[in-house]
Design an enzyme around this catalytic site. Structure first.
Site, PDB file in Angstrom:
ATOM      1  N   THR A 144     -22.932 -37.888 -47.381  1.00 20.46           N
ATOM      2  CA  THR A 144     -22.318 -37.060 -48.414  1.00 20.46           C
ATOM      3  C   THR A 144     -20.989 -37.676 -48.851  1.00 20.46           C
ATOM      4  OG1 THR A 144     -21.120 -34.973 -48.759  1.00 20.46           O
ATOM      5  CG2 THR A 144     -21.576 -35.578 -46.498  1.00 20.46           C
ATOM      6  N   SER A 179     -15.404 -30.482 -43.151  1.00 22.48           N
ATOM      7  CA  SER A 179     -15.996 -29.367 -42.382  1.00 22.48           C
ATOM      8  C   SER A 179     -16.767 -29.968 -41.213  1.00 22.48           C
ATOM      9  CB  SER A 179     -16.971 -28.580 -43.249  1.00 22.48           C
ATOM     10  OG  SER A 179     -18.141 -29.366 -43.486  1.00 22.48           O
ATOM     11  N   TYR A 181     -19.832 -29.681 -40.772  1.00 21.98           N
ATOM     12  CA  TYR A 181     -21.017 -30.294 -41.370  1.00 21.98           C
ATOM     13  C   TYR A 181     -20.696 -31.717 -41.850  1.00 21.98           C
ATOM     14  CZ  TYR A 181     -23.539 -31.971 -45.392  1.00 21.98           C
ATOM     15  OH  TYR A 181     -24.163 -32.797 -46.275  1.00 21.98           O
ATOM     16  N   HIS A 182     -19.660 -31.854 -42.669  1.00 18.48           N
ATOM     17  CA  HIS A 182     -19.321 -33.185 -43.172  1.00 18.48           C
ATOM     18  C   HIS A 182     -19.022 -34.138 -42.016  1.00 18.48           C
ATOM     19  CE1 HIS A 182     -18.408 -30.717 -46.852  1.00 18.48           C
ATOM     20  NE2 HIS A 182     -19.030 -31.722 -47.423  1.00 18.48           N
ATOM     21  N   LYS A 185     -22.054 -35.762 -40.589  1.00 16.03           N
ATOM     22  CA  LYS A 185     -22.539 -36.902 -41.374  1.00 16.03           C
ATOM     23  C   LYS A 185     -21.701 -38.154 -41.091  1.00 16.03           C
ATOM     24  CE  LYS A 185     -25.687 -34.878 -44.186  1.00 16.03           C
ATOM     25  NZ  LYS A 185     -27.083 -35.289 -44.388  1.00 16.03           N
TER      26      LYS A 185
END
Lengths: 383, 383
Positions: A144, A179, A181-182, A185
């Site tokens: 991302t 975050s 989530y990020h 990644k």
């Protein structure tokens, strides 16, 4: 080419599977179907009705004459991953199969831990399966643009040449993710880079922008092939969410000042980029990074764009509301990200058009009775 | 100061706990005792005999009059972490409680996944416990110099100022870790940086070099307080391993050419650094990074140093063997890492002396009957 689509039941994965199948590739889908469970957990559902994966694939067989075998299981379970790789012998794996919502990862500790373990372990298992079973297979991994954060210098594609104290080197671009989530990644990217170097795996990390749009040539063919689209505060992303808000008479919810600038692309360009990467694979041992987006916008700009189109074309007077920002992020900042590598490979961008916004608002009006207004407000807090 | 030592039964954790207890701090230990299980898994044991944690702590009470409460449990279990934080209310947490061997993480898929999940989840749980229970608590996290890899420019302390296309920013230093273990520490660093920014946590990431030595003022007091020391191919590190090899008539095993340059420090300096960081904590919201080492050496240099001391002082003619390198790493490279921040806080380094090598060889001769020669060769392969 034999292409495995991990996460092939999701918003990006499903249309990608159909597109590649249509284009003559031999496609299989892996999915745990957990995305559908998250809807139940959050009390929401796709704006558009979506068929079960079995029905989708059966309908695709009828429509196109193409078989898309499905493997239902969790990438965290290595015996399952092994079986899929042994049976299907993929030449490329497109790996969408991760928890992909920043707000979901920020709900609480359990969701943060789940997101990082699910994403990191699934990805490690894919790397080991490639190494041990199909060493020539090309990993096409969805990253991302949020991995980079918002540095005060230009964002390059994965690497940056740094001059420092009279010496220089090309190093991985520094990451400042937004975050848990990020962060997952970013962890994946580092793990893949190492696997490429140590094991000679070939990989392409696609740092994708925010995807908008819904329809592709294949998903619009019949209701049973429709793609999902999310409008809720957890999985709904800017632009798509704004269009649905406008269509349903809900104010467009901008978090904070709206000066946050992000990279965006049309879902049809996601499909193109994946195929371009697959047909022109990374070399053995190469960890290639592409910034996969076509335009950058501030959130405020996008809200105003939707507001204007809604007024001009539907006579809807949509209000823009600035909510207290649930996220910790800069609301005004420099943002310029390079994105030439996919263009060099042949990407023909679909830039954001009023027509696309019209189509999204139209779709939302058609399915407005499916909207649960209680789940639009942001429910996860970064603080 | 109330200081919680996570991993307080380990090679760095145990002497740190004693040192801080001796210096008047209120110290508690958290440990799952899993390090002792890994010895059994690998068929090895500490060169020095080590007492059980219960016995160690009981003996410390007798010796010093100081109580060091122990909590036995796994940081991956949040209810356990919560209980420890609620009961002990730490003002600082020194977090050593991670799987710390690169070769262990490279044994196979299971060990790679275990290492990353164990380390990342344990650390996330510590971050959430600080946020929710003791928000003012200072996290002192053990990272590793191996997070940086071997870039062709100077390694800075956590951050680097980058000029790029006419703009500039100070960004996290790019990471190129060497193994799934080192990667787990990079993941931790990114997670902590984010938690500091989002939640206002105070944290110090200590990118520690390879620790050598064994004895500290406290651990040498009596055999029941002895620290562990590892010589096996999985947990044994350069210098300590070379001394044990010399003492036992085993060739000193250098991997590849030996031009690999790494950062090193004496274990007594680990103790000093931890206390310096604790007494001068990071600010709320600050993610501070120190490079915790005192000297850099190439592996070949260290082997030759041990060889010379063994010959001069013990009349031992130790051979240096170059094994095929099981690791994927540069064997000749530029290496220069900045390490001034801990010196600025008051670190008084113990530089590597022949006397220390003599003491290590002496200790190894004393306990040579405990050595299992079958476990000295590297057993994990990077490829």
């Amino acid at each position: 080419m034999r292409i495995l689509i991990a996460g092939g039941d999701g918003f990006c994965g499903w249309p990608t599977a159909l597109h590649l199948s249509k284009r003559g590739h031999e496609v299989a889908i892996v999915d745990s179907l957990i995305r559908r469970q998250w809807d139940e957990e959050l009390g929401t559902q796709s704006l558009t009705p979506i068929a079960s994966l079995e029905d989708r694939v059966a309908l695709w067989r009828e429509t196109s004459g193409k078989e898309v075998p499905i493997y239902i299981g969790d990438l965290q379970e290595y015996p399952f991953v092994e079986r899929v790789f042994r049976e299907f012998q993929p030449e490329a794996v497109v790996h969408f199969a991760e928890q992909r919502s920043a707000p979901y990862s920020m709900i609480d500790r359990e969701h943060a831990v789940f997101t990082q373990v699910n994403n990191v372990v699934g990805n490690l298992n894919v790397l080991y399966a490639i190494k041990d079973i199909t060493p020539d297979c090309h990993l096409i991994k969805l990253g991302t643009m949020g991995e980079y954060g918002t540095p005060n210098i230009d964002i390059e594609e994965g690497y940056i040449r740094i001059q420092h104290k009279g010496r220089e080197d090309v190093l991985p671009y520094p990451k400042q993710p937004f975050s848990f989530y990020h962060l997952s990644k970013v962890h994946d990217s580092h793990n893949i880079m190492f696997a490429c170097k140590s094991w000679g795996i070939r990989a392409t990390d696609l740092n994708q922008g925010v995807v908008y749009g819904l329809w592709t040539d294949e998903t619009r063919l019949s209701e049973g092939l429709y793609n999902r689209i999310d409008y809720d505060g957890v999985f709904g992303t800017a632009l798509n969410r704004f269009c649905i808000q406008a269509a349903t008479g809900h104010p467009l919810t901008v978090y904070g000042k709206g000066g946050q600038t992000r990279a965006f692309l049309d879902i049809r360009d996601t499909l193109q980029c994946i195929e371009l990467a697959a047909l022109q694979p990374a070399e053995r041992g190469e960890f290639r990074v592409f910034n996969q987006f076509t335009e950058q916008f501030s959130i405020q700009e996008l809200a105003e764009r939707v507001q204007r189109v809604a007024a001009e074309r539907f006579d809807i007077q949509a209000e823009i509301t600035h909510l207290d920002n649930p996220r910790v992020e800069k609301e005004e900042h420099y943002y310029h990200a390079v994105h030439t590598k996919l263009l060099d490979l042949g990407l023909q961008p679909h830039l954001l058009s009023d027509e696309l916004i019209v189509e999204l608002i139209d779709t939302a009006m058609r399915y407005r009775e499916r909207v649960n207004f209680d789940v639009i407000a942001p429910s996860a807090n970064w603080r």
